[in-house]
Design a protein around this motif. Structure first.
Motif, PDB file in Angstrom:
ATOM      1  N   ALA A   1       0.852  -1.194   0.000  1.00 26.44           N
ATOM      2  CA  ALA A   1       0.000   0.000   0.000  1.00 26.44           C
ATOM      3  C   ALA A   1       0.886   1.242   0.000  1.00 26.44           C
ATOM      4  N   VAL A   2       0.235   2.398  -0.033  1.00 29.31           N
ATOM      5  CA  VAL A   2       0.933   3.675   0.039  1.00 29.31           C
ATOM      6  C   VAL A   2       0.066   4.617   0.866  1.00 29.31           C
ATOM      7  N   ALA A   3       0.722   5.428   1.693  1.00 31.56           N
ATOM      8  CA  ALA A   3       0.019   6.363   2.578  1.00 31.56           C
ATOM      9  C   ALA A   3       0.517   7.784   2.319  1.00 31.56           C
ATOM     10  N   TYR A   4      -0.391   8.742   2.424  1.00 32.20           N
ATOM     11  CA  TYR A   4      -0.082  10.152   2.251  1.00 32.20           C
ATOM     12  C   TYR A   4      -0.480  10.882   3.537  1.00 32.20           C
ATOM     13  N   PHE A   5       0.469  11.592   4.130  1.00 34.90           N
ATOM     14  CA  PHE A   5       0.188  12.302   5.372  1.00 34.90           C
ATOM     15  C   PHE A   5       1.020  13.582   5.418  1.00 34.90           C
TER      16      PHE A   5
ATOM     17  N   TRP B   1      -0.157  12.861  17.524  1.00 32.50           N
ATOM     18  CA  TRP B   1       1.195  13.244  17.120  1.00 32.50           C
ATOM     19  C   TRP B   1       1.202  14.469  16.213  1.00 32.50           C
ATOM     20  N   GLY B   2       0.038  15.095  16.010  1.00 29.35           N
ATOM     21  CA  GLY B   2      -0.035  16.258  15.130  1.00 29.35           C
ATOM     22  C   GLY B   2       0.052  15.898  13.656  1.00 29.35           C
ATOM     23  N   ILE B   3      -0.403  14.691  13.289  1.00 27.48           N
ATOM     24  CA  ILE B   3      -0.311  14.204  11.912  1.00 27.48           C
ATOM     25  C   ILE B   3      -1.721  14.030  11.359  1.00 27.48           C
ATOM     26  N   TYR B   4      -1.909  14.415  10.101  1.00 27.86           N
ATOM     27  CA  TYR B   4      -3.179  14.207   9.410  1.00 27.86           C
ATOM     28  C   TYR B   4      -2.933  13.280   8.230  1.00 27.86           C
ATOM     29  N   VAL B   5      -3.629  12.154   8.219  1.00 29.71           N
ATOM     30  CA  VAL B   5      -3.495  11.181   7.128  1.00 29.71           C
ATOM     31  C   VAL B   5      -4.495  11.546   6.045  1.00 29.71           C
ATOM     32  N   LEU B   6      -3.989  11.862   4.864  1.00 30.37           N
ATOM     33  CA  LEU B   6      -4.863  12.276   3.767  1.00 30.37           C
ATOM     34  C   LEU B   6      -5.475  11.083   3.035  1.00 30.37           C
ATOM     35  N   LEU B   7      -4.660  10.048   2.775  1.00 29.38           N
ATOM     36  CA  LEU B   7      -5.136   8.969   1.917  1.00 29.38           C
ATOM     37  C   LEU B   7      -4.284   7.734   2.134  1.00 29.38           C
TER      38      LEU B   7
END
Length: 264
Positions: A70-74, A135-141
């Motif tokens: 998979a691939v994650a964007y954050f 952790w102050g992170i937003y996962v976009l996709l």
């Protein structure tokens, strides 16, 4: 230069300043001045980061072992939390993403993994976003980009797809035969009411075949019908001739009996 009290923060960065080891403030982009030897700045990028999730073996709910990548964007939305709350945010997201992908795919059936990936992507994204907010992170996709099936399963799926297509072909052929039978029945009814329609159809077929100019065509049904028509015509003509001849001619033509005598 940060140790000299001068730092340049780029547009896509934020500078988190610690004074004597204690959080002081967050500096915006531009040239920023600090107290030498007292202040120390950590630059945090706010750009979206693409993180590949390596392929791992997962056993689905119907006990099929597959490889899933998979691939994650954050991106970081809170520079302070991304430094204070966790040591290495990228490594943490990579590990938690692999675990989440394995858990979500492992609770799903193989058919769902292959056909309903959008739902799985949404589930994985929601789980990661809920875990990384602290952790102050937003996962976009999050996207499942590669699913590896065993060779035996690929052959079984190919046979299943072939059988499904054969079934559809047979159903379509049967429907066509049924429709053709209905149309032939209607045509037979029309021909029975109008016999001349059969002759016209035969002539049309003869014209289509004659275009080849290299075939000998025989219509035995028409030949027999023509012979019968000729026989009927000859019989009718003979009957008309006998009816039209004079009576004395018919008398002379009558055979004479063995015991009869000639007239005086």
């Amino acid at each position: 230069m940060a140790n000299l009290g001068v730092a340049i923060v780029r547009q896509y960065q934020r500078g988190v300043v610690f004074r004597f080891g204690k959080l002081h403030n967050v500096r915006d982009p531009g040239i920023r001045f600090m107290i030498p030897l007292a202040d120390r700045m950590w630059k945090v990028t706010l750009r979206t980061i693409t993180m590949p999730i390596p392929s791992q073996q997962v056993i689905t709910r119907d006990n099929v072992s597959i490889g899933v990548a998979a691939v994650a964007y954050f991106r970081r939305v809170d520079p302070v939390k991304s430094i204070v709350e966790i040591e290495d945010v990228s490594s943490a997201i990579s590990q938690i993403a692999q675990t989440t992908v394995r858990n979500v795919v492992g609770r799903s059936l193989l058919d769902q993994v292959l056909t309903d990936t959008e739902t799985l992507n949404t589930q994985i994204k929601d789980i990661l976003d809920g875990l990384t907010q602290q952790w102050g992170i937003y996962v976009l996709l999050v996207e499942l980009k590669d699913i590896e099936l065993p060779a035996g399963m690929q052959r079984a799926m190919a046979r299943q797809a072939e059988a499904e297509r054969e079934k559809r072909a047979k159903i379509i052929a049967a429907e066509g035969e049924a429709l053709s039978a209905d149309r032939l029945a209607e045509a037979a009814d029309v021909i029975s009411d109008h016999p001349i329609a059969l002759q016209l159809r035969n002539l049309q077929i003869l014209a289509e075949i004659a275009a080849e100019k290299n075939s000998t065509i025989v219509f035995p049904a028409q030949f027999l019908e023509s012979a019968r028509a000729l026989t009927r015509f000859v019989e009718e003509e003979a009957g008309r001739s006998a009816a039209a001849s004079p009576p004395e001619l018919r008398t002379r033509r009558e055979p004479m009996g063995t015991g009869s005598s000639a007239p005086v």
